[in-house]
Design an enzyme around this catalytic site. Structure first.
Site, PDB file in Angstrom:
ATOM      1  N   GLU A  94       0.839  -1.191   0.000  1.00  0.00           N
ATOM      2  CA  GLU A  94       0.000   0.000   0.000  1.00  0.00           C
ATOM      3  C   GLU A  94       0.882   1.252   0.000  1.00  0.00           C
ATOM      4  OE1 GLU A  94      -3.186   2.024   3.155  1.00  0.00           O
ATOM      5  OE2 GLU A  94      -1.946   0.335   3.753  1.00  0.00           O
ATOM      6  N   ASP A 197      13.276  -2.538  14.058  1.00  0.00           N
ATOM      7  CA  ASP A 197      14.246  -1.592  13.468  1.00  0.00           C
ATOM      8  C   ASP A 197      13.659  -0.184  13.568  1.00  0.00           C
ATOM      9  OD1 ASP A 197      16.466  -0.592  12.187  1.00  0.00           O
ATOM     10  OD2 ASP A 197      15.969  -1.390  10.215  1.00  0.00           O
TER      11      ASP A 197
HETATM   12  P1  ADP Z   1      14.738   0.758   2.622  1.00  0.00           P
HETATM   13  O1  ADP Z   1      14.235  -0.655   2.755  1.00  0.00           O
HETATM   14  O2  ADP Z   1      15.615   0.960   1.441  1.00  0.00           O
HETATM   15  O3  ADP Z   1      15.365   1.289   3.903  1.00  0.00           O
HETATM   16  P2  ADP Z   1      12.245   2.154   3.241  1.00  0.00           P
HETATM   17  O4  ADP Z   1      11.245   1.060   3.445  1.00  0.00           O
HETATM   18  O5  ADP Z   1      12.775   2.813   4.462  1.00  0.00           O
HETATM   19  O6  ADP Z   1      13.444   1.661   2.311  1.00  0.00           O
HETATM   20  O7  ADP Z   1      11.542   3.232   2.285  1.00  0.00           O
HETATM   21  C1  ADP Z   1      12.258   4.369   1.782  1.00  0.00           C
HETATM   22  C2  ADP Z   1      11.427   5.624   1.957  1.00  0.00           C
HETATM   23  O8  ADP Z   1      10.208   5.498   1.225  1.00  0.00           O
HETATM   24  C3  ADP Z   1      10.995   5.849   3.406  1.00  0.00           C
HETATM   25  O9  ADP Z   1      11.902   6.657   4.081  1.00  0.00           O
HETATM   26  C4  ADP Z   1       9.654   6.515   3.266  1.00  0.00           C
HETATM   27  O10 ADP Z   1       9.795   7.919   3.168  1.00  0.00           O
HETATM   28  C5  ADP Z   1       9.114   6.002   1.952  1.00  0.00           C
HETATM   29  N1  ADP Z   1       8.145   4.910   2.146  1.00  0.00           N
HETATM   30  C6  ADP Z   1       8.347   3.709   2.733  1.00  0.00           C
HETATM   31  N2  ADP Z   1       7.247   2.938   2.691  1.00  0.00           N
HETATM   32  C7  ADP Z   1       6.304   3.679   2.037  1.00  0.00           C
HETATM   33  C8  ADP Z   1       4.941   3.432   1.667  1.00  0.00           C
HETATM   34  N3  ADP Z   1       4.339   2.272   1.914  1.00  0.00           N
HETATM   35  N4  ADP Z   1       4.290   4.414   1.023  1.00  0.00           N
HETATM   36  C9  ADP Z   1       4.898   5.586   0.726  1.00  0.00           C
HETATM   37  N5  ADP Z   1       6.163   5.875   1.039  1.00  0.00           N
HETATM   38  C10 ADP Z   1       6.873   4.934   1.705  1.00  0.00           C
END
Ligand code: ADP
Length: 293
Positions: A94, A197
């Site tokens: 999502e 985390d």
């Molecule tokens: P990684 O696994 O590379 O650390 P993240 O899961 O932290 O990546 O996601 C990177 C960035 O994308 C996050 O800092 C956040 O701002 C954005 N993000 C993460 N999940 C979502 C989501 N479901 N919807 C919109 N933006 C998201």
């Protein structure tokens, strides 16, 4: 080249709705993966990409997001599917418009996290291994928390540090510390569902001000480990801690255990990034050893 049309086809199959997105919008800010938003004017999906060999990492993330979502306590992106396309593995979830973690969200996050921590299991650990950053995180189930922490968390990172060439600086301390884990973890916490985390980069707020947590490394364990990590890189603000403690007070002795718990993440940073994390780990180990005499 990423084959977005093939990923869109897999998203359509998993969601049961047609999905023909326009060009993906790349998203920055992640530590490990490339990310993009795929949208077709109706539906929007957040997609993370890595090498095809990392599919298991995304499958574990999918399970973690699903487990946290199932508690209905705090908003997390609902995972949709994982798969591979050419040389890429992906996870689709999502999309949530994240507007930052300030304002009333901090209080609601404290309450909501306490509610999630009430979700319990009969043992510490998790039904599968996962990753912390890009480091493997073994999760073999164990009813004995101190043993779990010693073997699957601290001991694992210390062994990895030795393999990575940092053993010389840490090895005289690590055997002594592992011997004293029982004394340092002198309580028997219930296994709580943990984010695993929970630093500020994995916490935000949606456009309604609801707290959102994402990018987990879930397992069941001492809820203090999540709170400890929120304090490691800057803290979540006093209103967050007040709300958490009002909902479910932390037991005495947390301040000492906090350092033992955060040592795990500092060792992980040493293993991932090297540099000054070695001296930080040594200082933490010296302080912990000083508390047990
Ligand atoms: P990684 O696994 O590379 O650390 P993240 O899961 O932290 O990546 O996601 C990177 C960035 O994308 C996050 O800092 C956040 O701002 C954005 N993000 C993460 N999940 C979502 C989501 N479901 N919807 C919109 N933006 C998201």
């Amino acid at each position: 080249m990423t084959d977005w049309s093939e990923i869109a086809t897999q998203i359509a199959a998993a969601s049961g709705e047609p999905f023909q997105p326009t060009s993906p919008r790349q998203v920055g800010g992640g530590c490990i993966n490339a990310a993009a938003v795929l949208a077709d004017g109706g539906r929007r999906w957040f997609v993370k990409l890595n090498d095809a060999s990392r599919l298991d990492m995304f499958e574990a993330e999918h399970d973690g997001l699903a487990a946290m979502a199932a508690t209905n306590s705090i908003r997390v992106p609902q995972p949709l599917c994982c798969g591979t396309s050419g040389r890429h593995a992906f996870i689709a979830m999502e999309y949530i418009a994240l507007g930052g973690s300030g304002g009333a969200t901090a209080e609601r996050a404290g309450e909501a996290l306490a509610a999630m921590h009430h979700s319990s299991a009969d043992a510490h650990g998790w039904h599968r291994d996962n990753t912390i950053g890009s480091t493997p995180q073994p999760n073999h189930r164990d009813r004995d928390w101190a043993q779990f922490w010693c073997q699957r968390r601290l001991g694992f990172q210390l062994a990895l540090a030795a393999q990575n060439g940092y053993g010389g600086r840490l090895q005289d301390r690590d055997a002594r510390l592992l011997e004293h884990v029982d004394a340092l973890l002198d309580h028997t916490p219930a296994p709580s569902l943990l984010h695993g985390d929970l630093w500020g980069g994995n916490f935000g707020g949606d456009d309604q001000g609801n707290p959102v947590i994402f990018d987990p490394a879930c397992y069941y364990g001492d809820r203090e480990t999540d709170i400890a990590m929120t304090e490691l890189f800057g803290g979540f603000g006093s209103r967050f801690y007040a709300a958490y403690n009002a909902a479910w007070p932390l037991p005495p002795g947390y301040a000492t255990r906090r350092m033992l718990y955060n040592l795990y993440h500092i060792l992980n940073h040493l293993n991932l990034f090297g540099g000054g994390y070695g001296s930080q780990a040594e200082r933490m180990m010296d302080r912990l050893l000083a508390t047990v005499g």
